[in-house]
Design a protein around this motif. Structure first.
Motif, short mmCIF file in Angstrom:
data_model
loop_
_atom_site.label_atom_id
_atom_site.label_comp_id
_atom_site.label_asym_id
_atom_site.label_seq_id
_atom_site.Cartn_x
_atom_site.Cartn_y
_atom_site.Cartn_z
N SER A 65 0.81 -1.23 0.00
CA SER A 65 0.00 0.00 0.00
C SER A 65 0.84 1.28 0.00
N GLY A 66 2.14 1.15 0.30
CA GLY A 66 2.98 2.33 0.40
C GLY A 66 2.97 2.95 1.79
N LYS A 67 2.22 2.36 2.70
CA LYS A 67 2.12 2.85 4.07
C LYS A 67 3.45 2.62 4.80
N THR A 68 3.73 3.46 5.79
CA THR A 68 4.89 3.25 6.64
C THR A 68 4.42 2.79 8.02
N TYR A 69 5.31 2.14 8.73
CA TYR A 69 4.99 1.55 10.03
C TYR A 69 6.04 1.96 11.05
N PRO A 70 5.62 2.55 12.17
CA PRO A 70 6.58 2.94 13.21
C PRO A 70 7.40 1.74 13.68
N ASP A 71 8.71 1.91 13.74
CA ASP A 71 9.64 0.88 14.25
C ASP A 71 9.59 -0.42 13.45
N ALA A 72 9.20 -0.33 12.19
CA ALA A 72 9.18 -1.50 11.32
C ALA A 72 9.60 -1.09 9.92
N THR A 73 10.09 -2.07 9.17
CA THR A 73 10.44 -1.84 7.77
C THR A 73 9.32 -2.40 6.90
N ALA A 74 8.80 -1.58 6.02
CA ALA A 74 7.75 -2.04 5.09
C ALA A 74 8.40 -2.43 3.77
N VAL A 75 7.97 -3.56 3.23
CA VAL A 75 8.39 -3.99 1.89
C VAL A 75 7.13 -4.23 1.08
N SER A 76 7.21 -3.92 -0.21
CA SER A 76 6.00 -3.95 -1.03
C SER A 76 5.84 -5.22 -1.87
N SER A 77 6.84 -6.10 -1.85
CA SER A 77 6.73 -7.32 -2.66
C SER A 77 7.54 -8.45 -2.02
N VAL A 78 7.24 -9.66 -2.42
CA VAL A 78 8.00 -10.82 -1.94
C VAL A 78 9.46 -10.69 -2.37
N GLU A 79 9.68 -10.17 -3.58
CA GLU A 79 11.05 -10.00 -4.07
C GLU A 79 11.84 -9.05 -3.18
N SER A 80 11.23 -7.92 -2.83
CA SER A 80 11.94 -6.97 -1.96
C SER A 80 12.09 -7.53 -0.54
N LEU A 81 11.14 -8.35 -0.10
CA LEU A 81 11.26 -9.01 1.20
C LEU A 81 12.49 -9.92 1.20
N PHE A 82 12.60 -10.77 0.18
CA PHE A 82 13.73 -11.70 0.12
C PHE A 82 15.06 -10.97 -0.01
N GLU A 83 15.06 -9.85 -0.72
CA GLU A 83 16.28 -9.05 -0.83
C GLU A 83 16.69 -8.52 0.55
N LEU A 84 15.74 -8.01 1.30
CA LEU A 84 16.01 -7.51 2.64
C LEU A 84 16.50 -8.63 3.57
N LEU A 85 15.88 -9.80 3.47
CA LEU A 85 16.19 -10.90 4.38
C LEU A 85 17.55 -11.55 4.09
N LYS A 86 18.15 -11.26 2.95
CA LYS A 86 19.46 -11.84 2.61
C LYS A 86 20.51 -11.52 3.67
N SER A 87 20.35 -10.42 4.37
CA SER A 87 21.37 -10.00 5.34
C SER A 87 21.17 -10.66 6.72
N TYR A 88 20.21 -11.57 6.82
CA TYR A 88 19.95 -12.27 8.08
C TYR A 88 20.07 -13.78 7.88
N SER A 89 20.41 -14.47 8.94
CA SER A 89 20.45 -15.94 8.91
C SER A 89 19.02 -16.48 8.78
N ASP A 90 18.86 -17.50 7.94
CA ASP A 90 17.56 -18.16 7.78
C ASP A 90 16.95 -18.57 9.12
N ASP A 91 17.78 -19.05 10.03
CA ASP A 91 17.30 -19.52 11.32
C ASP A 91 16.76 -18.39 12.20
N ASP A 92 17.10 -17.15 11.86
CA ASP A 92 16.68 -15.99 12.65
C ASP A 92 15.45 -15.28 12.10
N ILE A 93 14.82 -15.86 11.09
CA ILE A 93 13.66 -15.22 10.44
C ILE A 93 12.41 -16.04 10.75
N PHE A 94 11.36 -15.35 11.25
CA PHE A 94 10.10 -16.00 11.60
C PHE A 94 8.93 -15.27 10.95
#
Length: 163
Positions: A65-94
């Motif tokens: 939606s383009g909305k922002t969230y206090p103290d959170a990162t908003a991503v607009s697509s699964v592709e951008s989500l996976f790009e963001l998550l690359k910098s974290y260990s798989d075991d640390d993502i829930f």
């Protein structure tokens, strides 16, 4: 990537944009399992938190939606989500909900932490029954625990296609 969810005996997960049950021991388990980790959720799940973003976690909201969230990162697509998550260990993502985000990301999760409640919560929204999906296998179940008026079990499933 992992997911964590509470289901009733029919694999129901929610109604009226809320949880089916208020379970103190499950909330403690959720907090213990996800603190210091990355939690991925949809906009409705974020909106359901009375105090906004979950403390001591990296909060990521999947919302186009383009909305922002206090103290959170908003991503607009699964592709951008996976790009963001690359910098974290798989075991640390829930993945923590809601129903549409679970459905979208289920096959990308290696493990599912499922709290099973021995009750019918009258759900409107449901989680896929992992016991009926050929790629998911139950690998651990706790003893039965009394949590308020409910009996629960903490279960761990693995996705054999990603193991």
């Amino acid at each position: 990537m992992n997911l964590i969810v509470v289901v009733d005996e029919k694999w129901g997960i929610g109604k009226n944009n809320g949880l089916l049950f208020r379970l103190k021991k499950d909330m403690e388990y959720f907090k213990q399992t996800t603190t210091g980790k990355v939690v991925v959720m949809g906009a409705n799940t974020y909106a359901s938190f009375p105090n906004g973003a979950l403390k001591n976690r990296v909060n990521v909201v999947l919302d186009d939606s383009g909305k922002t969230y206090p103290d959170a990162t908003a991503v607009s697509s699964v592709e951008s989500l996976f790009e963001l998550l690359k910098s974290y260990s798989d075991d640390d993502i829930f993945v923590i909900g809601g129903a549409s985000v679970y459905k979208l990301l289920l096959n990308d999760c290696k493990r599912a932490f499922v709290t099973k409640v021995e009750a019918d919560g009258g759900a409107e929204l449901f989680f896929p029954n992992l016991d009926q999906l050929p790629n998911w296998q139950l690998v651990d179940t706790s003893d039965e625990i009394q949590d308020g008026n409910y009996k629960i079990r903490f279960c761990i499933y693995v996705n054999n296609e990603l193991a």
